[in-house]
Write an enzyme that holds these catalytic residues in place. Structure first.
Site, PDB file in Angstrom:
ATOM      1  N   CYS A  75       0.831  -1.209   0.000  1.00  0.00           N
ATOM      2  CA  CYS A  75       0.000   0.000   0.000  1.00  0.00           C
ATOM      3  C   CYS A  75       0.866   1.260   0.000  1.00  0.00           C
ATOM      4  O   CYS A  75       1.535   1.538  -0.980  1.00  0.00           O
ATOM      5  CB  CYS A  75      -0.999  -0.019   1.158  1.00  0.00           C
ATOM      6  SG  CYS A  75      -2.289   1.222   0.971  1.00  0.00           S
ATOM      7  N   HIS A 113      -3.782  -4.711   0.219  1.00  0.00           N
ATOM      8  CA  HIS A 113      -3.334  -5.244   1.510  1.00  0.00           C
ATOM      9  C   HIS A 113      -3.440  -6.771   1.514  1.00  0.00           C
ATOM     10  O   HIS A 113      -4.507  -7.303   1.830  1.00  0.00           O
ATOM     11  CB  HIS A 113      -4.191  -4.675   2.644  1.00  0.00           C
ATOM     12  CG  HIS A 113      -3.912  -3.242   2.932  1.00  0.00           C
ATOM     13  ND1 HIS A 113      -2.878  -2.833   3.740  1.00  0.00           N
ATOM     14  CD2 HIS A 113      -4.510  -2.116   2.492  1.00  0.00           C
ATOM     15  CE1 HIS A 113      -2.852  -1.519   3.799  1.00  0.00           C
ATOM     16  NE2 HIS A 113      -3.830  -1.055   3.050  1.00  0.00           N
ATOM     17  N   GLU A 130      -2.404  -8.777   3.647  1.00  0.00           N
ATOM     18  CA  GLU A 130      -2.662  -9.243   5.021  1.00  0.00           C
ATOM     19  C   GLU A 130      -4.131  -9.095   5.407  1.00  0.00           C
ATOM     20  O   GLU A 130      -4.535  -9.537   6.473  1.00  0.00           O
ATOM     21  CB  GLU A 130      -1.747  -8.491   6.003  1.00  0.00           C
ATOM     22  CG  GLU A 130      -2.144  -7.053   6.331  1.00  0.00           C
ATOM     23  CD  GLU A 130      -1.805  -6.026   5.257  1.00  0.00           C
ATOM     24  OE1 GLU A 130      -1.392  -6.429   4.149  1.00  0.00           O
ATOM     25  OE2 GLU A 130      -1.973  -4.822   5.515  1.00  0.00           O
TER      26      GLU A 130
END
Lengths: 250, 198
Positions: free
Chosen positions: B79, B179, B181
């Site tokens: 990001c 993202h 994650e």
């Protein structure tokens, strides 16, 4: 193309998921970590957790719930309920929340939105508006839907965007738990006035109503609670329905 | 050992938790000394371009990362960490990024900004990073600036208003605008691939 997000919402009280009708008559609907895992497996796009206990003890439990869930579920998590200060927000973000939902505190102290947005980024500040129809249009209510703040709900959403809120979570108190569909007029009234995403909440009972919230209400996401907790619809059924109607879903 | 750069802001914990779930050993890197103990680096996201760079300088990590990139050591920018690999950003026009890729991060022009939610990444070149993933996959995005033009080696593209760069690579330096994650199974697969194959 950006997809419409389906967000299961877990109302948590002292560590248990509860669900009521029109914000009243709360009943236990399950364990938050187990339910969160179930929805993650079903394809939830995000998860929301609202602490409805709003006592100090209940909030500490909430922080632990968020921490546990963020260790095994890797989609965005929103947490809220009774948050009053930057410290409250920081605690939840550090525990693993990606966003926090603020409701009552900013009504009393709008600067909290601005301060939180500057400190943590607009993307993690969700303004939750509990709205109900009154003789003079929709008003924002506080304290779990019990107190009329006198604020006009649409104007409050506009003001919150200007202060730095990243999303509006728009709950209709009139429709909450009724399964009769969303307050489409309310959704549209807010959606037309703000550029930040609007999450529709309150009233979902079938996939067609969700479709209407997106198409007629112009919602960017939908929040779902009882209808999922009691297995009346699954996330994949909702997504299949939306897809068949031409709505982009994940 | 994977190091996750700690520049005060950022969603460090989410990245660390995902790596822990994947059984990939990882630690926070808050100083140049910490960086000496890791083989791979992640620059996580969230925050503003200028604030991130000044925090990196304050912690003496700017030069560490700059040298790391010049030596072509394994790195993943996520990001904002992806955006820092470019030259500049309209978000903080006076600042300069690590400039491994030519290009400027520009404000997204669409009816709703930030671009927030799940969007499709089209993988336009084969790469070990995408092992086990379909040619198009949904990932979770949250950003207001994006790179629309670059001379870098683009691996993934995404549409939001206009088409922007969502995955880029140079040698062992990777950047992803989304993202991983927070992108469910697909994101975990991508992190696992980066941790073990890139």
């Amino acid at each position: 193309m950006l997809t419409v997000r389906i967000i299961p919402c877990l109302d948590v009280d002292e560590g248990y998921v509860v669900k009521g009708v029109k914000f009243k008559n709360l009943t236990v609907a399950g364990d938050p970590v187990e339910l969160a895992w179930k929805y993650f497996q079903q394809g939830a796009d995000e998860l929301a957790f609202l602490d409805v206990g709003a006592s100090v003890k209940s909030r500490k439990t909430m922080v632990e719930v968020v921490r546990k869930i963020s260790e095994k579920i890797f989609i965005p998590l929103t947490a809220g309920g009774g948050l009053r200060s930057l410290e409250d927000i920081r605690e939840l973000l550090l525990a693993g929340a990606d966003k926090v939902a603020l409701c009552t505190a900013p009504v009393e102290n709008p600067q909290l939105i601005q301060k939180a947005s500057l400190a943590f980024g607009a993307q993690c500040i969700v303004l939750s508006i509990d709205a109900a129809r009154t003789n003079s249009g929709w008003h924002a209510f506080t304290k779990g839907g019990t107190k009329d703040s006198g604020l006009e709900a649409v104007e409050w959403a506009v003001q919150a965007e200007a202060l730095g809120a990243g999303e509006i979570l728009l709950n209709s108190i009139d429709c909450d738990g009724t399964r009769q569909g969303y307050d489409l007029e309310l959704l549209k009234a807010v959606g037309q006035r703000v550029k930040i995403p609007v999450i529709a909440s309150g009233g979902a009972g079938n996939p067609e109503q969700i479709y209407q919230a997106i198409v007629t209400g112009q919602a960017d996401a939908v929040l779902l609670a009882s209808t999922l907790h009691y297995d009346e619809m699954t996330i994949s059924e909702i997504k299949q329905y939306l897809k068949s109607k031409g709505v982009a879903v994940r | 050992m994977i190091g996750v750069i700690d520049y005060g802001a950022g969603n460090l914990n989410s990245v660390l938790k995902a790596l822990a779930w994947l059984n990939l050993p990882a630690r926070l890197v808050s100083s140049p000394e910490d960086a000496a103990t890791v083989e791979k680096l992640i620059i996580p996201g969230v925050g503003s371009f200028g604030a991130a760079l000044s925090e990196l300088r304050k912690r003496n990590l700017y030069q560490t990362v700059d040298l790391w990139i010049k030596e072509n050591r394994p790195l993943l920018g996520i990001c904002l960490g992806f955006q820092l690999l470019f030259q500049r950003s309209e978000e903080s026009p006076e600042e300069h990024g690590f400039s491994i890729f030519q290009g400027i991060c520009q404000k997204i022009k669409a009816s709703k900004v930030p671009h927030m939610g799940w969007n499709k990444v089209k993988f336009v070149q084969p790469d070990p990073l995408f092992t086990g993933l379909p040619l198009e996959e949904y990932f979770y995005f949250v950003h207001s600036y994006a790179v629309f033009q670059t001379n870098g080696s683009v691996l993934g593209l995404t549409d939001y208003g206009n088409q922007f760069v969502s995955v880029i690579k140079s040698g062992r330096i990777y950047g992803v605008q989304f993202h991983p994650e927070k992108s469910g199974q697909a994101g975990l697969q991508l992190l696992q691939n980066w941790g073990t194959k890139c």
